[in-house]
Design an enzyme around this catalytic site. Structure first.
Site, mmCIF file in Angstrom:
data_model
loop_
_atom_site.group_PDB
_atom_site.id
_atom_site.type_symbol
_atom_site.label_atom_id
_atom_site.label_comp_id
_atom_site.label_asym_id
_atom_site.label_seq_id
_atom_site.Cartn_x
_atom_site.Cartn_y
_atom_site.Cartn_z
ATOM 1 N N GLY A 55 53.159 26.512 42.698
ATOM 2 C CA GLY A 55 52.561 27.441 41.737
ATOM 3 C C GLY A 55 51.690 28.464 42.453
ATOM 4 N N ALA A 109 43.911 36.447 55.839
ATOM 5 C CA ALA A 109 43.027 35.806 56.818
ATOM 6 C C ALA A 109 43.833 35.122 57.923
ATOM 7 C CB ALA A 109 42.125 34.798 56.113
ATOM 8 N N THR A 147 46.910 35.787 58.883
ATOM 9 C CA THR A 147 47.598 36.818 59.683
ATOM 10 C C THR A 147 46.642 37.455 60.690
ATOM 11 O OG1 THR A 147 49.073 37.292 57.840
ATOM 12 C CG2 THR A 147 48.892 38.996 59.524
ATOM 13 N N ARG A 168 60.106 27.200 44.119
ATOM 14 C CA ARG A 168 60.272 25.754 44.274
ATOM 15 C C ARG A 168 61.659 25.561 44.866
ATOM 16 N NH1 ARG A 168 55.529 23.999 41.526
ATOM 17 N NH2 ARG A 168 55.081 25.384 39.793
ATOM 18 N N GLY A 190 50.110 23.612 46.759
ATOM 19 C CA GLY A 190 49.498 22.436 46.143
ATOM 20 C C GLY A 190 50.014 21.138 46.748
ATOM 21 N N ASP A 191 49.844 20.058 46.023
ATOM 22 C CA ASP A 191 50.167 18.744 46.609
ATOM 23 C C ASP A 191 51.652 18.590 46.933
ATOM 24 O OD1 ASP A 191 50.756 18.634 43.884
ATOM 25 O OD2 ASP A 191 50.444 16.473 43.785
ATOM 26 N N THR A 197 45.919 26.124 44.932
ATOM 27 C CA THR A 197 46.306 25.708 43.583
ATOM 28 C C THR A 197 45.106 25.819 42.657
ATOM 29 O OG1 THR A 197 46.945 23.808 42.204
ATOM 30 C CG2 THR A 197 45.932 23.284 44.303
ATOM 31 N N ASP A 233 44.626 23.941 40.243
ATOM 32 C CA ASP A 233 44.385 22.630 39.634
ATOM 33 C C ASP A 233 43.218 21.838 40.241
ATOM 34 O OD1 ASP A 233 46.594 23.237 38.137
ATOM 35 O OD2 ASP A 233 47.970 21.972 39.264
ATOM 36 N N ASP A 260 43.320 19.627 42.541
ATOM 37 C CA ASP A 260 43.753 18.236 42.492
ATOM 38 C C ASP A 260 44.055 17.649 43.862
ATOM 39 O OD1 ASP A 260 45.993 19.749 42.986
ATOM 40 O OD2 ASP A 260 47.263 18.787 41.505
ATOM 41 N N ARG A 300 47.643 19.963 35.422
ATOM 42 C CA ARG A 300 48.555 18.834 35.605
ATOM 43 C C ARG A 300 47.825 17.545 35.214
ATOM 44 N NH1 ARG A 300 52.763 18.970 39.906
ATOM 45 N NH2 ARG A 300 53.207 21.155 40.245
ATOM 46 N N ALA A 360 31.642 24.118 25.465
ATOM 47 C CA ALA A 360 32.520 23.417 24.518
ATOM 48 C C ALA A 360 31.934 22.049 24.163
ATOM 49 C CB ALA A 360 33.905 23.256 25.130
ATOM 50 N N LYS A 400 27.508 22.333 13.072
ATOM 51 C CA LYS A 400 27.896 23.390 13.995
ATOM 52 C C LYS A 400 28.830 24.337 13.260
ATOM 53 C CE LYS A 400 27.222 21.103 18.329
ATOM 54 N NZ LYS A 400 27.754 20.644 19.586
ATOM 55 N N SER A 422 31.283 25.883 14.606
ATOM 56 C CA SER A 422 32.651 25.706 15.061
ATOM 57 C C SER A 422 32.650 24.641 16.136
ATOM 58 C CB SER A 422 33.179 27.012 15.654
ATOM 59 O OG SER A 422 32.426 27.324 16.800
ATOM 60 N N HIS A 432 49.982 30.800 31.284
ATOM 61 C CA HIS A 432 50.018 31.414 32.614
ATOM 62 C C HIS A 432 48.954 32.464 32.873
ATOM 63 C CE1 HIS A 432 53.799 29.250 32.817
ATOM 64 N NE2 HIS A 432 53.653 29.359 34.120
HETATM 65 P P1 ATP Z 1 51.222 23.370 42.131
HETATM 66 O O1 ATP Z 1 50.292 22.194 42.265
HETATM 67 O O2 ATP Z 1 50.505 24.645 41.980
HETATM 68 O O3 ATP Z 1 52.331 23.178 41.138
HETATM 69 P P2 ATP Z 1 52.822 22.383 44.301
HETATM 70 O O4 ATP Z 1 52.787 22.736 45.743
HETATM 71 O O5 ATP Z 1 52.350 21.000 43.947
HETATM 72 O O6 ATP Z 1 52.008 23.502 43.541
HETATM 73 P P3 ATP Z 1 55.595 21.629 43.743
HETATM 74 O O7 ATP Z 1 56.587 22.272 42.886
HETATM 75 O O8 ATP Z 1 55.215 20.219 43.453
HETATM 76 O O9 ATP Z 1 54.310 22.593 43.744
HETATM 77 O O10 ATP Z 1 56.111 21.673 45.260
HETATM 78 C C1 ATP Z 1 56.510 22.906 45.852
HETATM 79 C C2 ATP Z 1 57.692 22.686 46.757
HETATM 80 O O11 ATP Z 1 57.333 21.772 47.818
HETATM 81 C C3 ATP Z 1 58.915 22.030 46.113
HETATM 82 O O12 ATP Z 1 59.698 22.958 45.418
HETATM 83 C C4 ATP Z 1 59.642 21.480 47.323
HETATM 84 O O13 ATP Z 1 60.380 22.491 47.982
HETATM 85 C C5 ATP Z 1 58.495 21.049 48.227
HETATM 86 N N1 ATP Z 1 58.288 19.592 48.050
HETATM 87 C C6 ATP Z 1 57.575 18.975 47.108
HETATM 88 N N2 ATP Z 1 57.653 17.632 47.226
HETATM 89 C C7 ATP Z 1 58.480 17.414 48.282
HETATM 90 C C8 ATP Z 1 59.004 16.235 48.944
HETATM 91 N N3 ATP Z 1 58.693 15.016 48.526
HETATM 92 N N4 ATP Z 1 59.821 16.418 50.001
HETATM 93 C C9 ATP Z 1 60.136 17.647 50.441
HETATM 94 N N5 ATP Z 1 59.704 18.785 49.868
HETATM 95 C C10 ATP Z 1 58.882 18.679 48.824
#
Ligand code: ATP
Length: 327
Positions: free
Chosen positions: A15, A26, A28, A76, A106-107, A130, A132, A134, A176, A191, A218, A220, A257
């Site tokens: 994302g 930075a 680069t 993705r 992200g993760d 990200t 999130d 997270d 998420r 809130a 309140k 609201s 979004h």
């Molecule tokens: P956000 O948290 O903002 O959604 P994200 O990095 O967690 O971002 P994902 O869609 O989970 O988003 O992962 C991005 C890309 O990372 C995936 O499309 C895939 O190409 C790669 N990826 C994720 N998990 C794996 C995995 N277990 N093995 C290999 N590639 C992975």
């Protein structure tokens, strides 16, 4: 070993988040400052597989610090999840003479980076990009502060209409399975409550919460709900209230979004700039398989395995602040 890195590749994946462009700038400039070449890889791992790559100079990243999204685009890639896909990606790196990667995402993106780095013994440094918030091992992620501010401004507007009609609003925010965005934006926007996946909310607890808010006369009530299969999201909350408390005028607003867009805040710009410079420093120090984190305002190197572990706990102190201030 770090000194032998002549060319780095940089990509954004998963994302998009405000501040990714700041991080690209930075990384680069810090790489070029340290005598390295830089290649921008478009559309995340997808571009690494297809070879959608361009050499970056210092002016390739001019005039992007204030822009949301990512100039490198993001995607993705299911192919990268397969050994064959990663093999092709590695072949691209050899062909392009890319010695190391900086992955902003992200993760999921960092999980992919971890697997790829181990499979082919490639130095990879990750930046937490990200909204999130997270990831483990960092107090905040790039984009989180901007998203919080966007949500706060949106909820302020919803509050105007909620108050005029004496309505109960469930506002759904992203995150998420992580409740930080919902919890902190609930505090920032005054809130009544945040319904987050880390706290299992029983049906009657929800009812109690709403009744309390209304009983205290309140005008609201605003409740922030983290999108998640665990909470069921704002629609599910509203359904519950409609069934059990039909006397209440309930509305749902799913921010969606718009939370991802916009010019990054000063805090995100500073964070992404520091982390981008730190990513190159980490490579120079021969660090690999680490995400750049920030703890107590100090840069930290967090092993990928720890960063992506899904056990981040929610702060009891923040929960208490929200509870006390919503009386
Ligand atoms: P956000 O948290 O903002 O959604 P994200 O990095 O967690 O971002 P994902 O869609 O989970 O988003 O992962 C991005 C890309 O990372 C995936 O499309 C895939 O190409 C790669 N990826 C994720 N998990 C794996 C995995 N277990 N093995 C290999 N590639 C992975």
């Amino acid at each position: 070993m770090g000194a032998s890195i002549k060319c780095i590749g940089i990509l954004t994946s998963g994302g998009d988040a405000p501040g990714m462009n700041v991080a690209i700038r930075a990384v680069t400039r810090a790489a070029i400052f340290n005598g390295m070449r830089v290649k921008g890889i478009y559309k995340g791992y997808k571009g690494l597989i297809t070879g959608d790559i361009e050499e970056f100079k210092t002016n390739s990243v001019s005039n992007i610090i204030q822009r949301g999204g990512t100039i490198l685009k993001t995607a993705r890639s299911d192919e990268f999840r397969t050994p064959e896909g990663r093999k092709t990606a590695y072949e691209t790196m050899l062909r392009e003479e890319i010695d190391a990667l900086v992955v902003i995402g992200g993760d999921g993106s960092l999980t992919g980076a971890n697997i790829f780095a181990r499979e082919y013994n490639i130095p990879i440094v990750g930046l937490p990009g990200t909204i999130d918030n997270d990831l483990n091992g960092t107090d905040v992620t790039i984009g989180y502060d901007t998203a919080l501010n966007t949500i706060m401004q949106s909820v302020d507007k919803i509050r105007d209409t909620a108050t005029s009609h004496e309505r109960l609003f469930f506002v759904e925010v992203m995150g998420r399975n992580c409740g930080y965005l919902a919890l902190n934006s609930a505090i920032a926007s005054g809130a009544e409550a945040a319904i987050i996946p880390e706290i299992s909310m029983e049906k009657d607890q929800l009812g109690e919460l709403i009744e309390q808010g209304f009983r205290k006369s309140k005008n609201s009530s605003l409740v922030l709900v983290a999108e998640s299969e665990i909470t069921g999201g704002a629609m599910k909350m509203a359904e519950r209230v409609k069934n059990e408390y039909p006397q209440y005028d309930v509305r749902v607003s799913i921010l969606g979004h718009l939370q991802r867009g916009g010019s990054p805040t000063a805090q995100d710009r500073i964070l992404a700039s520091r982390m981008g410079v730190a990513a190159i420093q980490a490579l120079l120090e021969d660090q690999r398989n680490v995400m750049i984190g920030i703890r107590e305002n100090e840069i930290d190197y967090v092993p990928f395995q720890r960063a992506i572990k899904k056990d981040r706990e929610i702060s009891d102190e923040l929960l208490e602040v929200l509870r006390i201030l919503s009386i």
